[in-house]
Design a protein around this motif. Sequence first.
Motif, PDB file in Angstrom:
ATOM      1  N   THR A 265       0.849  -1.193   0.000  1.00  0.00           N
ATOM      2  CA  THR A 265       0.000   0.000   0.000  1.00  0.00           C
ATOM      3  C   THR A 265       0.885   1.244   0.000  1.00  0.00           C
ATOM      4  N   PRO A 266       0.949   1.989  -1.108  1.00  0.00           N
ATOM      5  CA  PRO A 266       1.786   3.190  -1.154  1.00  0.00           C
ATOM      6  C   PRO A 266       1.406   4.199  -0.069  1.00  0.00           C
ATOM      7  N   GLU A 267       2.406   4.740   0.553  1.00  0.00           N
ATOM      8  CA  GLU A 267       2.198   5.776   1.567  1.00  0.00           C
ATOM      9  C   GLU A 267       1.922   7.104   0.882  1.00  0.00           C
ATOM     10  N   GLU A 268       1.001   7.864   1.441  1.00  0.00           N
ATOM     11  CA  GLU A 268       0.633   9.137   0.831  1.00  0.00           C
ATOM     12  C   GLU A 268       1.574  10.248   1.287  1.00  0.00           C
ATOM     13  N   ARG A 269       2.106  10.981   0.325  1.00  0.00           N
ATOM     14  CA  ARG A 269       2.927  12.153   0.603  1.00  0.00           C
ATOM     15  C   ARG A 269       2.312  13.329  -0.134  1.00  0.00           C
ATOM     16  N   THR A 270       2.295  14.471   0.490  1.00  0.00           N
ATOM     17  CA  THR A 270       1.736  15.672  -0.141  1.00  0.00           C
ATOM     18  C   THR A 270       2.797  16.761  -0.244  1.00  0.00           C
ATOM     19  N   PHE A 271       2.648  17.600  -1.246  1.00  0.00           N
ATOM     20  CA  PHE A 271       3.535  18.758  -1.382  1.00  0.00           C
ATOM     21  C   PHE A 271       2.753  19.873  -2.064  1.00  0.00           C
ATOM     22  N   GLU A 272       3.254  21.081  -1.841  1.00  0.00           N
ATOM     23  CA  GLU A 272       2.567  22.260  -2.369  1.00  0.00           C
ATOM     24  C   GLU A 272       3.091  22.607  -3.760  1.00  0.00           C
ATOM     25  N   GLN A 273       2.193  22.891  -4.690  1.00  0.00           N
ATOM     26  CA  GLN A 273       2.557  23.398  -6.004  1.00  0.00           C
ATOM     27  C   GLN A 273       1.702  24.632  -6.250  1.00  0.00           C
ATOM     28  N   GLY A 274       2.299  25.786  -5.917  1.00  0.00           N
ATOM     29  CA  GLY A 274       1.519  27.021  -5.951  1.00  0.00           C
ATOM     30  C   GLY A 274       0.461  26.982  -4.866  1.00  0.00           C
ATOM     31  N   GLU A 275      -0.799  27.208  -5.246  1.00  0.00           N
ATOM     32  CA  GLU A 275      -1.899  27.175  -4.287  1.00  0.00           C
ATOM     33  C   GLU A 275      -2.525  25.784  -4.195  1.00  0.00           C
ATOM     34  N   GLU A 276      -1.975  24.841  -4.968  1.00  0.00           N
ATOM     35  CA  GLU A 276      -2.556  23.505  -5.044  1.00  0.00           C
ATOM     36  C   GLU A 276      -1.739  22.511  -4.220  1.00  0.00           C
ATOM     37  N   THR A 277      -2.439  21.620  -3.520  1.00  0.00           N
ATOM     38  CA  THR A 277      -1.781  20.557  -2.760  1.00  0.00           C
ATOM     39  C   THR A 277      -1.827  19.268  -3.579  1.00  0.00           C
ATOM     40  N   ILE A 278      -0.672  18.712  -3.876  1.00  0.00           N
ATOM     41  CA  ILE A 278      -0.564  17.506  -4.698  1.00  0.00           C
ATOM     42  C   ILE A 278      -0.336  16.299  -3.790  1.00  0.00           C
ATOM     43  N   SER A 279      -1.111  15.229  -4.023  1.00  0.00           N
ATOM     44  CA  SER A 279      -0.967  13.985  -3.262  1.00  0.00           C
ATOM     45  C   SER A 279      -0.296  12.950  -4.155  1.00  0.00           C
ATOM     46  N   GLN A 280       0.663  12.214  -3.574  1.00  0.00           N
ATOM     47  CA  GLN A 280       1.431  11.258  -4.357  1.00  0.00           C
ATOM     48  C   GLN A 280       1.722  10.024  -3.516  1.00  0.00           C
ATOM     49  N   GLY A 281       1.739   8.861  -4.151  1.00  0.00           N
ATOM     50  CA  GLY A 281       2.051   7.626  -3.437  1.00  0.00           C
ATOM     51  C   GLY A 281       3.512   7.253  -3.586  1.00  0.00           C
ATOM     52  N   ILE A 282       4.093   6.726  -2.503  1.00  0.00           N
ATOM     53  CA  ILE A 282       5.475   6.227  -2.555  1.00  0.00           C
ATOM     54  C   ILE A 282       5.535   4.906  -1.796  1.00  0.00           C
ATOM     55  N   ILE A 283       6.472   4.038  -2.221  1.00  0.00           N
ATOM     56  CA  ILE A 283       6.653   2.765  -1.499  1.00  0.00           C
ATOM     57  C   ILE A 283       8.064   2.635  -0.937  1.00  0.00           C
ATOM     58  N   GLY A 284       8.928   3.600  -1.231  1.00  0.00           N
ATOM     59  CA  GLY A 284      10.264   3.585  -0.637  1.00  0.00           C
ATOM     60  C   GLY A 284      11.273   2.738  -1.381  1.00  0.00           C
ATOM     61  N   VAL A 285      11.354   2.904  -2.694  1.00  0.00           N
ATOM     62  CA  VAL A 285      12.368   2.194  -3.478  1.00  0.00           C
ATOM     63  C   VAL A 285      13.063   3.193  -4.410  1.00  0.00           C
ATOM     64  N   TYR A 286      14.326   2.923  -4.681  1.00  0.00           N
ATOM     65  CA  TYR A 286      15.080   3.729  -5.635  1.00  0.00           C
ATOM     66  C   TYR A 286      15.215   2.954  -6.936  1.00  0.00           C
ATOM     67  N   ASN A 287      15.371   3.700  -8.030  1.00  0.00           N
ATOM     68  CA  ASN A 287      15.526   3.018  -9.309  1.00  0.00           C
ATOM     69  C   ASN A 287      16.909   2.377  -9.422  1.00  0.00           C
ATOM     70  N   PRO A 288      17.054   1.383 -10.294  1.00  0.00           N
ATOM     71  CA  PRO A 288      18.346   0.702 -10.434  1.00  0.00           C
ATOM     72  C   PRO A 288      19.379   1.639 -11.055  1.00  0.00           C
ATOM     73  N   ARG A 289      20.639   1.379 -10.788  1.00  0.00           N
ATOM     74  CA  ARG A 289      21.711   2.239 -11.272  1.00  0.00           C
ATOM     75  C   ARG A 289      22.864   1.416 -11.835  1.00  0.00           C
TER      76      ARG A 289
END
Length: 424
Positions: A265-289
């Motif tokens: 279940t992705p954890e919800e993270r929010t951040f501000e973009q101007g006057e709008e609040t954006i909600s985004q899911g994360i699961i805590g992984v980095y891309n391969p390198r």
Amino acid sequence: MNSVIAFIVIFGALVFFHELGHFVFAKRAGILCREFAIGMGPKVLAFKRNETQYTLRLLPIGGYVRMAGEDAELMELKPGFRAGLIMGQDEKVEKVVLNNKDRYPDLRVIEVAEADLEKELYIKGYEEGEETLQRFELSEKAVFIEDGVETQIAPWNRQFNSKKLYQRFLTIFAGPAMNFVLAFIVLSIIGMSAGIPVDRAVLGDIVPDDPADQAGLEKGDEVIAISGEEISSWADLTGIVSESPGEELTIDVQRGDESLSFNVTPEERTFEQGEETISQGIIGVYNPRIESPSIFQSIQYGAEQTYFWTVTIFDLLGDLITGQFSIDALAGPVGIYKSTEEVAKAGIYQLMQWGAILSINLGIMNLLPLPALDGGRLLFFGFEALRGKPIDRQKEGMVHFVGFALLMLLMIVVTWNDIQRYFL
């Protein structure tokens, strides 16, 4: 405190490299650079080497290279002035003392009749007790001393406006260009040190205690599908995860010879973009390198990332011009500080990348054809090339003054928005 230091170091580096570009090309063109300053306001540290005074100033909000001829030269000797002359071994005047002459022995005190401090470099005058008009030749590096402060004269051939058009163009253009060079270098170092991310649906490092770690996913797992939707790239994976905050996902992976499924279940993270609040899911992984990439791969990565962020920032500018991006979303020094504070928590490589993005942003902003910015000055050089002669300096100066006033007004508005957003 760490955030303050990070902000000062990043902003100082951006300004230093920008002004270094101006400085190096000015020196190559033979322009007299009176001061190389980092910061604005009162001096904190100052030392002089050769012809240039290097200063660190109190407010970390900019910097400048003060070149002879950009502003009107203030040194002048009017008829009737009394001046003390200190001669060099070649019998040319090395120092002109304007006051407190009793502090300097062996002065030749004259009453000035005529002087040319730019073209022919001479002073004509009468020595005390003499009625014969004498002509004294000035050294090209002669200095005026007033209240103990030495100021070097600027012969016409050492002034900014005496240089060929291409030399002046390169001197101004080199500042923003160096911001792109700095970004390229930093991004290449990140690729060399932290590895180069690749667009594969393979899990890189797992953040401890985040949803992916709690579900049992491991570094190296290749994601085949998410909730029945086939996954073929890292972009596919992040796209579904970011759009599913709080929703349980079934992630099918290939781990060696095993095919496994995990409920995450992705954890919800929010951040501000101007006057709008954006909600985004994360699961805590980095891309391969790509671990330990070659120098060529790192340089290629630095160039690709510099190009990517340049295009991205131009796209945002386009949205701002067309009204798709609100001015309220712009950030001033306060907003940049708060963003730097957040990025610093993510680690040194994220902070370095943030600095590179800011450097590209500074380079682009300065290249915009707006008065008072480097781009505005380059625009006037373009007009000069078309007309075959420069624009009247007083008219150009007035345009830049008005442009600077409007930019300061915009900065006040943006800073006030930052203060309201973060503190009120």
